[in-house]
Design a protein around this motif. Structure first.
Motif, PDB file in Angstrom:
ATOM      1  N   THR A  93      64.801  -6.558 -36.293  1.00  0.00           N
ATOM      2  CA  THR A  93      64.382  -7.928 -36.058  1.00  0.00           C
ATOM      3  C   THR A  93      65.320  -8.862 -36.805  1.00  0.00           C
ATOM      4  O   THR A  93      66.038  -8.442 -37.725  1.00  0.00           O
ATOM      5  CB  THR A  93      62.951  -8.179 -36.553  1.00  0.00           C
ATOM      6  N   ALA A 140      60.503  -6.547 -30.919  1.00  0.00           N
ATOM      7  CA  ALA A 140      61.718  -6.208 -31.666  1.00  0.00           C
ATOM      8  C   ALA A 140      62.601  -5.367 -30.756  1.00  0.00           C
ATOM      9  O   ALA A 140      62.226  -5.048 -29.628  1.00  0.00           O
ATOM     10  CB  ALA A 140      61.379  -5.418 -32.937  1.00  0.00           C
ATOM     11  N   ARG A 166      63.724  -0.001 -36.144  1.00  0.00           N
ATOM     12  CA  ARG A 166      63.311  -1.265 -35.543  1.00  0.00           C
ATOM     13  C   ARG A 166      64.203  -2.359 -36.126  1.00  0.00           C
ATOM     14  O   ARG A 166      64.463  -2.381 -37.338  1.00  0.00           O
ATOM     15  CB  ARG A 166      61.841  -1.556 -35.866  1.00  0.00           C
TER      16      ARG A 166
END
Lengths: 114, 115
Positions: free
Chosen positions: A38, A88, A36
């Protein structure tokens, strides 16, 4: 080879809905990773599989996240129920699973939870 | 604690100029160090991979160095082009043979090349 294939490329959903992200690794690659990304935290490992077996899932945020790899050519990452903080870009990546080999990333799935 | 730190966080240079990006790590046991380039909206793409015994590796205009003693690496870009504008991510892998074998990612250096 078409590389690592992810779908969908973009997903917009409402809070509380179930989200399923899909990944097809490169043929012959034994390890598969879900990340993930971000702005705040950069790339984070969620889980990785070796020969379809989950090896390290310590990065999975909480029970709302689950991942499966039913066979060598397919994996899913599921979020149920989704929350806005799950927004995200989710990347799938694969490699041969041993030695210093290239980790190949997919194009990513951008998730927005409203 | 296993960490990978990159500097600078962002960098702006003029087309044709050279630049050097830095990576310091505390990851142990060390297996290899990788540099990735990530264009906006795309997944990271591998530039170089270096093991413990390698102290330099080139890929076209990109040259990576590794000092395993000081746990530092650099990525030098020569004669920059507009297409070099991207985020450059340093990644260190531990021994995958151990139960904790995994990749550790830096936050990346955002490079912008101006014409």
């Amino acid at each position: 080879d078409a590389g690592v294939i992810q779908s969908p490329r973009h997903e917009v959903t409402e809070m509380g809905q179930e989200v399923t992200l899909r990944c097809k690794p490169i043929s012959g690659h034994n390890s598969l990773f879900w990340y993930r990304q971000t702005m705040m935290r950069g790339l984070e490992l969620l889980i990785y599989f070796n020969n379809n077996v989950p090896i390290d899932d310590s990065g999975m945020p909480e029970d709302r996240f689950s991942a499966k790899m039913p066979n060598a050519s397919f994996s899913t990452l599921k979020i149920q129920p989704s929350e806005p903080r799950d927004s995200a870009v989710y990347f799938c990546a694969s490699d041969r699973g041993h030695g210093a080999n290239v980790l190949t990333f997919g194009a990513g799935s951008r998730l927005t939870v409203l | 604690k296993n960490q990978v730190e990159q500097s600078p966080q962002s960098l702006i240079i003029l087309e044709g100029k050279n630049c050097t990006l830095q990576c310091n790590y505390t990851v142990s046991p060390f297996s290899n160090l990788r540099w990735y380039k990530q264009d906006t909206g795309r997944g990271p793409v591998s530039l170089t991979i270096m093991t413990f015994s390698e102290n330099t590796k080139s890929n076209g205009r990109y040259t990576a160095t590794l000092d395993a003693d000081t746990k530092q690496s650099s990525l030098h870009i020569t004669a920059s082009q507009l297409s070099d504008s991207a985020s450059y991510i340093c990644v260190v892998e531990t021994d995958r043979g151990s139960t904790l074998g995994r990749l550790y990612f830096g936050r990346g250096t955002q490079l912008t090349v101006w014409p």
